[in-house]
Motif scaffolding. Structure first.
Motif, PDB file in Angstrom:
ATOM      1  N   ILE A  96       0.836  -1.209   0.000  1.00 50.17           N
ATOM      2  CA  ILE A  96       0.000   0.000   0.000  1.00 50.17           C
ATOM      3  C   ILE A  96       0.864   1.251   0.000  1.00 50.17           C
ATOM      4  CG2 ILE A  96      -1.648   1.347   1.402  1.00 50.17           C
ATOM      5  CD1 ILE A  96      -2.644  -1.404   2.499  1.00 50.17           C
ATOM      6  N   ALA A  97       0.520   2.201  -0.874  1.00 45.25           N
ATOM      7  CA  ALA A  97       1.044   3.570  -0.765  1.00 45.25           C
ATOM      8  C   ALA A  97      -0.170   4.496  -0.894  1.00 45.25           C
ATOM      9  CB  ALA A  97       2.086   3.855  -1.834  1.00 45.25           C
ATOM     10  N   PHE A  98       0.068   5.791  -0.829  1.00 41.41           N
ATOM     11  CA  PHE A  98      -1.038   6.746  -0.763  1.00 41.41           C
ATOM     12  C   PHE A  98      -1.072   7.681  -1.969  1.00 41.41           C
ATOM     13  CE2 PHE A  98       0.362   6.220   3.821  1.00 41.41           C
ATOM     14  CZ  PHE A  98      -0.588   5.258   4.118  1.00 41.41           C
ATOM     15  N   ASP A  99      -2.268   8.250  -2.218  1.00 39.14           N
ATOM     16  CA  ASP A  99      -2.374   9.284  -3.255  1.00 39.14           C
ATOM     17  C   ASP A  99      -3.267  10.413  -2.779  1.00 39.14           C
ATOM     18  OD1 ASP A  99      -5.258   9.003  -4.687  1.00 39.14           O
ATOM     19  OD2 ASP A  99      -4.538   6.971  -4.269  1.00 39.14           O
ATOM     20  N   LEU A 100      -3.082  11.565  -3.415  1.00 46.86           N
ATOM     21  CA  LEU A 100      -3.886  12.755  -3.120  1.00 46.86           C
ATOM     22  C   LEU A 100      -4.648  13.174  -4.364  1.00 46.86           C
ATOM     23  CD1 LEU A 100      -1.345  14.858  -1.043  1.00 46.86           C
ATOM     24  CD2 LEU A 100      -3.585  14.049  -0.237  1.00 46.86           C
ATOM     25  N   GLU A 101      -5.929  13.508  -4.183  1.00 48.46           N
ATOM     26  CA  GLU A 101      -6.772  13.983  -5.281  1.00 48.46           C
ATOM     27  C   GLU A 101      -6.992  15.481  -5.095  1.00 48.46           C
ATOM     28  OE1 GLU A 101      -9.654  10.912  -7.029  1.00 48.46           O
ATOM     29  OE2 GLU A 101     -10.106  10.948  -4.899  1.00 48.46           O
TER      30      GLU A 101
END
Ligand SMILES: [Zn+2]
Length: 328
Positions: A96-101
């Motif tokens: 798992i890694a993260f993203d920003l919208e």
């Protein structure tokens, strides 16, 4: 499902470039077991989006998600590098890694990009539906990048964060792809030629993305697939369209799935300005293709005559290639 497709699905790196659930800081992430059980190797978990999630909420969510993953090491692992993803595959874990919208999480400061990268954010789009201080939104005026938006692209390139064009206006995305020195992605965007929706993207955007070496992730959202049809067959039609247009090396998956179907209508009622042009009835009716559909997508790609290496590319290796080139 054919025996060949079953083997291919089990051995492939399967990459879901975007989860659709909101980053609430009290969320029990146990439902991520569903991605693991469906054969997914890597999932990018959203930690913020404009108009609804403040930068403070994003930081709280990252802290909570990182701790939750650390407390569940048998099934999940935080991925800081692509080597971590290979290890997760070997150990049958979900990386798992993260993203920003959008860029509300930056609070106007590009200095925050490097900080979020250190916290595990590996991709970010500049504007979520509405125009902001960085770029135009896909449901707002079709404007280009602002000076701050141009600075953000340069900083993302410098840091190794993937530039994501989903949710952003046509002109801004074309400028992002022209300016970026690294491959650019659409993490979860479908071709407008198959479904004429403002969230979907035109052929020139798909071609410009491929020209950067990037990848378009096909999502499983009924409104963007068309006719609220979330079948594997419909998703493969969207995959096939992009593959025919720019080649199978430039298409992947970004399901945008959320397990709690009541979440979006509730948020829409509270923050309608985040989704202009949508109605409460649309939000209630909208369906989402679950990760359990992925094996059938593999099966249909094989049945359509895609080679094993093309299928592996579409399932995950195309996005993995971009991560290898961009992440630092
Ligand atoms: Zn989205």
């Amino acid at each position: 499902m054919s025996a060949h497709a079953t083997d291919l699905h089990r051995d492939a790196v399967i990459w879901d470039t975007h989860g659709g659930f909101s980053p609430f800081a009290d969320l029990d992430l146990s439902f991520l077991e569903r991605w693991l059980a469906s054969g997914v190797t890597y999932l990018s978990v959203n930690v913020g989006y404009d108009h609804v999630i403040t930068w403070q909420d994003t930081v709280r969510a990252i802290a909570h998600f990182r701790r939750w993953i650390a407390l569940h090491p048998r099934s999940f692992a935080l991925a800081a590098t692509t080597d971590d993803i290979a290890l997760a595959k070997r150990d049958c874990k979900l990386a798992i890694a993260f993203d920003l919208e959008g860029t509300d999480a930056l609070d106007g400061n590009i200095e925050m990009i490097a900080l979020y990268y250190r916290l595990g954010v590996r991709q970010m789009l500049l504007a979520y539906n509405r125009t902001n201080r960085f770029a135009g939104g896909c449901h707002d005026e079709d404007m280009g990048l602002t000076p701050l938006g141009r600075e953000a692209i340069a900083e993302m390139n410098r840091i190794g964060m993937v530039v994501d064009c989903s949710h952003t206006s046509h002109r801004s995305t074309m400028e992002m792809m022209e300016r970026s020195s690294a491959p650019v992605v659409f993490s979860h965007s479908n071709p407008r030629a198959l479904c004429d929706h403002g969230r979907n993207i035109r052929d020139d955007q798909i071609k410009a993305c491929a020209a950067t070496g990037g990848v378009i992730g096909i999502n499983g959202v009924g409104a963007f697939l068309g006719d609220n049809d979330i079948s594997a067959r419909r998703m493969v039609e969207h995959i096939d369209y992009v593959a025919q247009l720019v080649g199978p090396d430039h298409v992947g998956l970004g399901l945008d799935y959320l397990p709690d179907v009541e979440e979006v209508p509730k948020l829409f009622a509270r923050y309608p300005h985040a989704w202009p042009g949508y109605t409460a009835a649309d939000m209630m009716a909208n369906r989402f293709a679950p990760p359990e559909l992925l094996p059938e997508i593999t099966d249909l790609l094989v049945a359509r005559g895609y080679s094993d290496s093309d299928v592996r590319g579409i399932l995950g290796e195309n996005f993995l290639r971009v991560a290898r080139q961009v992440w630092q």
